[in-house]
Design an enzyme around this catalytic site. Structure first.
Site, mmCIF file in Angstrom:
data_model
loop_
_atom_site.group_PDB
_atom_site.id
_atom_site.type_symbol
_atom_site.label_atom_id
_atom_site.label_comp_id
_atom_site.label_asym_id
_atom_site.label_seq_id
_atom_site.Cartn_x
_atom_site.Cartn_y
_atom_site.Cartn_z
ATOM 1 N N LYS A 60 0.812 -1.209 0.000
ATOM 2 C CA LYS A 60 0.000 0.000 0.000
ATOM 3 C C LYS A 60 0.856 1.275 0.000
ATOM 4 O O LYS A 60 2.062 1.219 0.214
ATOM 5 C CB LYS A 60 -0.973 -0.029 1.189
ATOM 6 C CG LYS A 60 -1.962 -1.210 1.118
ATOM 7 C CD LYS A 60 -3.003 -1.040 0.033
ATOM 8 C CE LYS A 60 -3.719 -2.284 -0.459
ATOM 9 N NZ LYS A 60 -4.362 -3.158 0.489
HETATM 10 C C1 LIG Z 1 -5.466 -4.257 0.795
HETATM 11 C C2 LIG Z 1 -6.932 -4.062 0.834
HETATM 12 C C3 LIG Z 1 -7.696 -4.354 1.966
HETATM 13 C C4 LIG Z 1 -7.138 -5.102 3.135
HETATM 14 O O1 LIG Z 1 -6.141 -4.423 3.794
HETATM 15 P P1 LIG Z 1 -5.367 -5.181 4.981
HETATM 16 O O2 LIG Z 1 -4.605 -4.077 5.652
HETATM 17 O O3 LIG Z 1 -4.461 -6.183 4.320
HETATM 18 O O4 LIG Z 1 -6.365 -5.797 5.847
HETATM 19 C C5 LIG Z 1 -9.028 -4.021 1.983
HETATM 20 N N1 LIG Z 1 -9.615 -3.458 0.914
HETATM 21 C C6 LIG Z 1 -8.937 -3.187 -0.209
HETATM 22 C C7 LIG Z 1 -9.648 -2.524 -1.346
HETATM 23 C C8 LIG Z 1 -7.572 -3.496 -0.293
HETATM 24 O O5 LIG Z 1 -6.918 -3.265 -1.437
#
Ligand SMILES: *Cc1c(COP(=O)(O)O)cnc(C)c1O
Length: 393
Positions: free
Chosen positions: A192
């Site tokens: 991210k």
């Molecule tokens: C990565 C992601 C998540 C989950 O995030 P985590 O921190 O891994 O729980 C949820 N929604 C979307 C759209 C994502 O891309």
């Protein structure tokens, strides 16, 4: 490798999205590990404060994932069996899974063909007496039409929870995603825009967060923690069967520096996006991502759509060709209703959400991260245009 490929292939594989962690993060982690406090403590508090400032949030609660943040929010809102939560099929499975976790039903509605965000008009049509919340995703970092959704939520007395896993930093009509009083969940997963390896943040008004803080740590009352902070009393009270979702100070140490680098990271993302769109925008076999004029886009993903009717190959083979040219890519996302669990439980067929499926079949995500050099960007552009050239109808 064939001759045609060798001509345009870079020598080493370009990974789709590696983390960009610097010496500052490493030093801060070491400092934490040498300190007497390694789990949730002073660095996590500071991370929450600095994050709040960055997105202009009324408050922030650091958790160990975005999934945890969404689950905690749903639980605190009292959403459970018999309830419906409206969300998008064009998302990572976590968005729908958390609704299942609280025993409610995720109700999917189709997306807008340009932004690939949830379509507010279809949301309006899907509201029933059982609907308790709207759970939009700001896909790829482009904010969903949150004002329309907010108005719908107000009219029908629904909660609005935003999945902002991609939306740091982003804004809608000048207001930053995460700056409102409703629950907004961010992700700090390894890929991210801001990473703590695993991690997340829930922003909301302080009263809601007080309850969420309890729910995210075993349901142990805050009073108990206050006593613990002040006098070291061993006493606590469990007021709900809560979760174990707190973020460690080791993770927050990474987050503090990642946060301080976000503006620079974002500027580089925008430069790369501009280079890609300049290179691909004129080719009718390619469709570049849009940005509506009233949003600031976080550019978490650069989602390129191909027009298969103008090419002799489909998306899967397009990806294979890029891989052969040493360009890493990904696909965001396999629509929720195509996964066996959701398909079987709710009896979905692909055609239930035709916009999601038809776009899924022709989209791919190109490398987009602040560690890309100008040469990397040029290599991606060359490889994509080479594949288009070779396979054009
Ligand atoms: C990565 C992601 C998540 C989950 O995030 P985590 O921190 O891994 O729980 C949820 N929604 C979307 C759209 C994502 O891309």
């Amino acid at each position: 490798m064939t001759d045609t490929v060798a001509r345009s292939a870079r020598r080493d594989f370009l990974p789709f999205n590696p983390p960009l962690v610097g010496e500052e993060e490493i030093r801060e982690v070491v400092d934490t590990l040498r300190s007497p406090w390694i789990t949730t403590g002073p660095k996590t508090r500071r991370f929450e404060e600095e994050f709040s400032e960055f997105v202009h949030a009324p408050g922030a609660l650091a958790l160990n994932s975005c999934t945890a943040a969404m689950h905690t929010a749903l639980a605190c809102l009292g959403i459970g069996p018999g309830d419906e939560v409206i969300t998008t099929p064009m998302t990572f499975t976590a968005t729908a899974n958390v609704v299942e976790h609280v025993g409610a039903r995720p109700v999917l509605v189709d997306i807008e063909p340009d932004t690939l965000n949830i379509d507010p008009q279809r949301v309006a049509a899907a509201i029933t007496p059982r609907t308790k919340a709207l759970l939009p995703v700001h896909y790829a970092g482009h904010p969903a039409e949150r004002d329309v959704l907010e108005a719908l939520a107000r009219t029908h007395n629904l909660a609005l929870i935003e999945d902002a896993a991609h939306a740091l930093p982003a804004s809608f009509r000048g207001r930053q995603i995460g700056s409102g009083p409703n629950p907004v969940a961010f992700s700090f997963y390894a890929t991210k825009n801001l990473t703590t390896a695993e991690g997340g943040m829930l922003t909301a008004d302080p009263e809601f967060l007080e309850q969420a803080r309890i729910m995210a740590l075993h349901g142990m009352s805050r009073d108990a923690w206050k006593r613990y902070d002040q006098g070291g009393s061993w006493r606590y009270e469990v007021v709900a069967p809560g979760f174990k979702y707190n973020l460690t100070d080791v993770a927050s140490a990474i987050g503090l520096w990642q946060l301080r680098k976000q503006e620079r990271f974002h500027r580089r993302r925008v430069e790369i996006v501009e280079a890609y769109t300049l290179a691909f925008g004129a080719d009718e076999a390619l469709e570049t991502p849009v940005r509506r004029p009233h949003v600031d886009h976080a550019w978490h993903l650069y989602v390129l759509r191909i027009r298969p009717e103008l090419l002799r190959i489909g998306r899967d083979q397009f990806i294979d060709e890029l891989t052969r040219r040493n360009i890493g890519t990904s696909v965001h996302f396999i629509p929720i209703h195509l996964h066996p669990y959701y398909r079987k439980k709710y009896g979905y067929v692909p055609a239930d959400f035709p916009v999601a499926v038809s776009n899924f079949e022709r989209l791919l995500s190109l490398p987009l991260h602040p560690g890309l050099t100008d040469q990397d960007v040029a290599d991606v552009i060359e490889a994509v245009l080479d594949v288009v050239q070779i396979y054009r109808r």
